[in-house]
Design an enzyme around this catalytic site. Structure first.
Site, PDB file in Angstrom:
ATOM      1  N   TYR A  29      -7.788  -0.925  -1.972  1.00 46.65           N
ATOM      2  CA  TYR A  29      -8.257  -1.705  -3.121  1.00 46.65           C
ATOM      3  C   TYR A  29      -7.258  -1.509  -4.260  1.00 46.65           C
ATOM      4  O   TYR A  29      -7.575  -1.023  -5.342  1.00 46.65           O
ATOM      5  CB  TYR A  29      -9.694  -1.357  -3.530  1.00 46.65           C
ATOM      6  N   HIS A  31      -4.241  -1.572  -7.091  1.00 44.14           N
ATOM      7  CA  HIS A  31      -4.075  -2.116  -8.439  1.00 44.14           C
ATOM      8  C   HIS A  31      -2.696  -1.733  -8.950  1.00 44.14           C
ATOM      9  O   HIS A  31      -1.908  -1.116  -8.217  1.00 44.14           O
ATOM     10  CB  HIS A  31      -5.203  -1.615  -9.360  1.00 44.14           C
ATOM     11  N   HIS A  34      -1.317   1.829  -8.387  1.00 40.95           N
ATOM     12  CA  HIS A  34      -0.728   2.084  -7.061  1.00 40.95           C
ATOM     13  C   HIS A  34       0.670   1.458  -6.981  1.00 40.95           C
ATOM     14  O   HIS A  34       1.596   2.060  -6.429  1.00 40.95           O
ATOM     15  CB  HIS A  34      -1.592   1.471  -5.956  1.00 40.95           C
ATOM     16  N   GLY A 144      -0.665  10.059  -8.730  1.00 33.19           N
ATOM     17  CA  GLY A 144      -0.911   9.659 -10.116  1.00 33.19           C
ATOM     18  C   GLY A 144      -1.505  10.788 -10.938  1.00 33.19           C
ATOM     19  O   GLY A 144      -2.389  11.517 -10.463  1.00 33.19           O
TER      20      GLY A 144
HETATM   21  P1  AMP Z   1      -6.628   6.257  -4.770  1.00 32.42           P
HETATM   22  O1  AMP Z   1      -6.386   5.023  -3.963  1.00 32.42           O
HETATM   23  O2  AMP Z   1      -7.584   6.084  -5.895  1.00 32.42           O
HETATM   24  O3  AMP Z   1      -6.900   7.479  -3.916  1.00 32.42           O
HETATM   25  O4  AMP Z   1      -5.250   6.561  -5.510  1.00 32.42           O
HETATM   26  C1  AMP Z   1      -4.054   6.696  -4.797  1.00 32.42           C
HETATM   27  C2  AMP Z   1      -3.007   7.257  -5.714  1.00 32.42           C
HETATM   28  O5  AMP Z   1      -2.845   6.391  -6.832  1.00 32.42           O
HETATM   29  C3  AMP Z   1      -3.399   8.639  -6.275  1.00 32.42           C
HETATM   30  O6  AMP Z   1      -2.234   9.458  -6.337  1.00 32.42           O
HETATM   31  C4  AMP Z   1      -3.894   8.288  -7.649  1.00 32.42           C
HETATM   32  O7  AMP Z   1      -3.761   9.353  -8.577  1.00 32.42           O
HETATM   33  C5  AMP Z   1      -2.986   7.143  -8.014  1.00 32.42           C
HETATM   34  N1  AMP Z   1      -3.597   6.333  -9.075  1.00 32.42           N
HETATM   35  C6  AMP Z   1      -4.864   5.847  -9.100  1.00 32.42           C
HETATM   36  N2  AMP Z   1      -5.082   5.199 -10.263  1.00 32.42           N
HETATM   37  C7  AMP Z   1      -3.942   5.280 -10.983  1.00 32.42           C
HETATM   38  C8  AMP Z   1      -3.544   4.825 -12.279  1.00 32.42           C
HETATM   39  N3  AMP Z   1      -4.363   4.141 -13.074  1.00 32.42           N
HETATM   40  N4  AMP Z   1      -2.279   5.091 -12.691  1.00 32.42           N
HETATM   41  C9  AMP Z   1      -1.428   5.803 -11.891  1.00 32.42           C
HETATM   42  N5  AMP Z   1      -1.742   6.254 -10.671  1.00 32.42           N
HETATM   43  C10 AMP Z   1      -2.980   6.010 -10.220  1.00 32.42           C
END
Ligand code: AMP
Length: 280
Positions: A29, A31, A34, A144
């Site tokens: 999902y 954004h 990512h 992130g």
């Molecule tokens: P997730 O899909 O939420 O597990 O996130 C995957 C990676 O994207 C993780 O390393 C998160 O910390 C990073 N991430 C999620 N949201 C953001 C954001 N707003 N800005 C930067 N990195 C992000």
């Protein structure tokens, strides 16, 4: 872009890459946050791999796992546009076959904050990230700052287990009102989305107070609490002003050498959001 659904397929594709490989693990999902990680990986490596895996072992709440947003077709199109070379998108049985019984536990750093609020969460994260690192064998992996404790836990794990890669941390991408981008934001109704800006306002309030000389951690936490409590749709899970390295709550007046992590977890309706500011 090659899309692999099994470990064997991914390993065969990985073997054809000779230069450096950047890796961005995600739960899909996707954004802009990512995509920023992918752009950073693109800039520093010869090839880029991304994974999409909604890891069941890091969800302590089955409703949260079931409600986690998914859109594989849209995600793959975004990865393709972002210039990803290899995608690993395994089904849960590929990562957790029957009789799976080995887990990675990072001890002290996982006690507080998200670790306390979500028992077992970081055991799931450390285990899946280790397994992904073993499969992908990246030169560098990108995470992130949005998930500040996750970054600390993964850095510790890589150091403790001598995992042979570099961890790169990228800043948090935000919406116009400061709300940190998150896959979970898609679950907010219009009114909830408007209310969700309060997380950023609270963190910003604490950071400004600190800049203006406030050194009492109780006052800084109180300030964030008051700002969140003024929003009727918000319900606090936790509010923290912690030592950014040890992730332990600050209680004494903050000394000049302390790196501070302001962080919070707040329910907006049925959606739990987290955010943080790191003050160096
Ligand atoms: P997730 O899909 O939420 O597990 O996130 C995957 C990676 O994207 C993780 O390393 C998160 O910390 C990073 N991430 C999620 N949201 C953001 C954001 N707003 N800005 C930067 N990195 C992000």
């Amino acid at each position: 872009m090659l899309v692999c659904r099994t470990i064997a397929e991914f390993r065969a594709a990985r073997a054809t890459i000779s230069g450096s490989l950047g890796f961005v693990p995600t739960m899909g999902y996707l954004h802009e946050g990512h995509l920023a990680l992918i752009a950073a990986a693109r800039g520093q490596n010869a090839a880029v791999a991304a994974s999409i895996f909604v890891n069941p072992t890091q969800f302590n709440n089955p409703d949260d796992l079931a409600a986690y947003p998914r859109d594989e077709a849209r995600d793959l199109a975004m990865l393709q546009t972002g210039g990803v070379d290899l995608v690993f998108i395994p089904p849960a049985e590929e990562m957790y076959p029957p009789n799976f019984q080995t887990y990675v536990t990072v001890e002290t750093l996982t006690q507080g904050l998200e670790g306390a609020a979500r028992p077992g969460h970081f055991r799931g994260v450390a285990t899946v990230v280790t397994k992904l690192f073993n499969i992908v064998q990246p030169t560098r992996a990108y995470f992130g700052q949005k998930d500040a404790q996750q970054v600390a836990v993964i850095r510790q794990m890589v150091r403790d287990l001598a995992q042979a890669l570099e961890i790169v941390v990228c800043e948090t991408l935000r919406e116009h009102d400061g709300l940190a981008m998150s896959s979970r934001n898609a679950r907010l109704t219009e009114v909830e989305r408007a209310a969700a800006g309060v997380l950023y306002q609270a963190l910003n309030g604490a950071a400004l107070a600190f800049e203006n000389g406030e050194r009492n951690p109780d006052s800084l936490r109180g300030l964030m609490r008051d700002l969140i409590e003024a929003e009727p749709l918000a319900k606090i899970d936790y509010i923290s002003a912690a030592d950014a390295d040890r992730l332990e709550e600050l209680h004494q007046p903050i000394s000049p050498e302390t790196r501070i992590l302001f962080s919070l977890a707040v329910w907006i309706g049925k959606t739990r959001l987290i955010d943080n500011f790191l003050l160096q």
